[in-house]
Design an enzyme around this catalytic site. Structure first.
Site, short mmCIF file in Angstrom:
data_model
loop_
_atom_site.label_atom_id
_atom_site.label_comp_id
_atom_site.label_asym_id
_atom_site.label_seq_id
_atom_site.Cartn_x
_atom_site.Cartn_y
_atom_site.Cartn_z
N GLY A 193 9.32 39.09 -6.96
CA GLY A 193 10.12 40.18 -6.43
C GLY A 193 9.01 41.60 -7.08
O GLY A 193 7.79 41.10 -7.08
N PHE A 194 10.13 42.70 -6.37
CA PHE A 194 9.54 43.44 -6.63
C PHE A 194 8.78 44.19 -7.98
O PHE A 194 8.10 43.77 -8.70
CB PHE A 194 9.74 45.30 -6.16
CG PHE A 194 9.84 45.96 -6.62
CD1 PHE A 194 8.48 46.36 -6.32
CD2 PHE A 194 10.54 47.28 -6.91
CE1 PHE A 194 8.04 47.97 -6.90
CE2 PHE A 194 10.43 48.49 -7.68
CZ PHE A 194 9.63 48.83 -7.79
N THR A 243 14.60 36.85 -0.55
CA THR A 243 13.94 38.20 -1.15
C THR A 243 12.18 38.01 -1.06
O THR A 243 11.80 39.27 -1.05
CB THR A 243 14.83 38.60 -1.76
OG1 THR A 243 15.31 38.56 -3.21
CG2 THR A 243 16.27 38.99 -0.98
N ASP A 248 14.74 26.76 -7.09
CA ASP A 248 15.37 27.60 -6.68
C ASP A 248 16.38 27.84 -8.08
O ASP A 248 16.86 26.29 -8.89
CB ASP A 248 16.72 26.92 -5.67
CG ASP A 248 18.14 27.61 -5.62
OD1 ASP A 248 18.66 28.33 -6.56
OD2 ASP A 248 19.04 26.88 -5.15
N ASN A 274 21.14 28.56 -16.32
CA ASN A 274 20.59 27.54 -16.51
C ASN A 274 19.02 28.31 -17.10
O ASN A 274 17.92 27.15 -18.20
CB ASN A 274 20.03 27.75 -14.94
CG ASN A 274 20.70 25.99 -14.78
OD1 ASN A 274 21.67 25.80 -15.15
ND2 ASN A 274 20.32 26.27 -12.86
N TYR A 290 26.94 41.33 -6.54
CA TYR A 290 25.85 41.55 -7.31
C TYR A 290 26.85 42.02 -8.92
O TYR A 290 25.68 41.94 -9.67
CB TYR A 290 25.29 42.99 -6.88
CG TYR A 290 24.00 42.87 -7.33
CD1 TYR A 290 22.49 42.10 -7.16
CD2 TYR A 290 23.87 44.85 -8.05
CE1 TYR A 290 21.88 43.00 -7.68
CE2 TYR A 290 23.04 44.53 -8.95
CZ TYR A 290 21.30 43.92 -8.69
OH TYR A 290 20.43 44.47 -8.91
#
Ligand code: UDP
Length: 319
Positions: free
Chosen positions: A13-14, A38, A59, A101, A147
């Site tokens: 990610g970013f 994403t 995942d 997790n 979110y």
């Protein structure tokens, strides 16, 4: 000091990818995990020949174990409103099962742990600027709730693993951050305005444009996070740039930096869009000796080349 093996979720990610760069630069080995929902392999393409870095496509909402690690940075989650509206259930899952997790891994291996939390925990804040002790004003069932509530559940989980299992946990509350590798089409205000300005399109102001945000350049954020990860602080800590801008001012900054002649156009304000955002960073300053160095105008100039390259290859702002 012995070389550490560090697990970074959301590594493609970013923010995750910039964090990997910083951890590698410190001499660590990094195991990145990302399901690429994403994130993008392009963000870690420059690490292809880096023997101290590897990426697992996995995942984290399913239990996982890649063996012993010394530290866990939990950065996996869709993070732009456009992405988490589209991936609502996935966002809830990664911020609940996914976080649990990763905490299990830290517990099992006695690893340190840092969770990427967010200013979204403050919701549409009634306290300004936002101080860590403020509990927030979040709509638990609105469109942003997938979110916001997942991130709040994550904070509760992290606090519980510290309280019950004595995991050495840390939590950073991240404010709007920008810089190279921010997805061109993720719908965030900086990526939209940059792409629109460079493509000569109108800049889309949502609502009256008087709502405010405080924008942190990515290198400032990562520097603060690395310091926090080595601290003794377990409670959430704001890392952000207190420079506060209305969206109209933000558009003007971007027009100035790009030299674009684009006009402003007005669109409806999304539901529950926070009216104001500004971090109180008293705690980070005192605790970590950290403060941001890059003002918005300078950070936008540093990001220009990246967004120009995005335009070059045909990317557009979010539609
Ligand atoms: N925004 C805007 N035009 C855009 C994209 C966003 O005016 O093209 C506004 C949005 O309504 C919000 C602010 O910019 O008030 C920041 O939005 P962003 O999606 O970047 O992040 P948020 O802080 O809302 O999560």
């Amino acid at each position: 000091m012995a070389e550490k093996l560090i697990l970074v979720t959301g590594a493609a990610g970013f923010l995750g990818s910039h964090l990997c760069d910083a951890l590698l630069a410190e001499g660590n080995r990094v195991l990145g995990v990302d399901n690429l929902c994403t994130g993008s392999l392009a963000n870690v393409a420059h690490l292809k020949n880096e023997s101290r870095f590897s990426l697992e496509e996995a995942d984290i909402t399913k239990p996982f174990d890649f063996g012993h690690v010394d530290y866990v940075f939990n950065f996996a989650s869709p993070a732009s409103p456009v992405d988490y509206y589209r991936l609502g259930i996935e966002t809830l899952l990664v911020g609940s099962a996914g976080t649990l997790n990763t905490l299990e891994i830290a517990k099992k291996y006695g690893a340190g742990y840092l969770h990427a939390s967010t200013s979204e925990c403050y919701g549409d804040p009634e306290v300004h600027p936002q101080v860590e002790t403020y509990w927030g004003n979040v709509n638990p069932i609105g469109p942003r709730s997938v979110y916001d509530e997942a991130k709040r559940f994550s904070e509760a989980s992290v606090a519980a693993y510290n309280r019950y299992h004595h995991v050495n946990t840390h939590m950073v509350r991240i404010f709007n951050t920008y810089g190279p590798r921010l997805q061109a089409n993720d719908g965030r205000v900086i990526s939209n305005f940059m792409m629109q300005a460079l493509r000569g399109e109108d800049l889309t102001i949502y609502g009256d444009g008087k709502q405010t945000r405080s924008f942190t350049y990515v290198s400032d954020l990562i520097a603060g996070i690395v310091l926090l990860s080595k601290s003794e602080e377990h409670d959430p800590t704001n890392i952000g740039n207190p420079g506060e801008f209305t969206m109209i001012e933000c558009a003007q900054e971007i027009l100035a930096v790009t030299g674009s002649k684009s006009k402003l156009t007005y669109k409806p304000l999304p539901q529950d869009d926070p009216k104001q955002r500004k971090p109180d960073i008293t705690k980070a300053k005192a605790l970590l000796g950290w403060e941001p160095k890059v003002p918005l105008r300078e950070g936008l100039a540093k990001s220009l080349e990246y967004f120009e390259a995005c335009v070059e290859v045909g990317h557009t702002a979010a539609k």
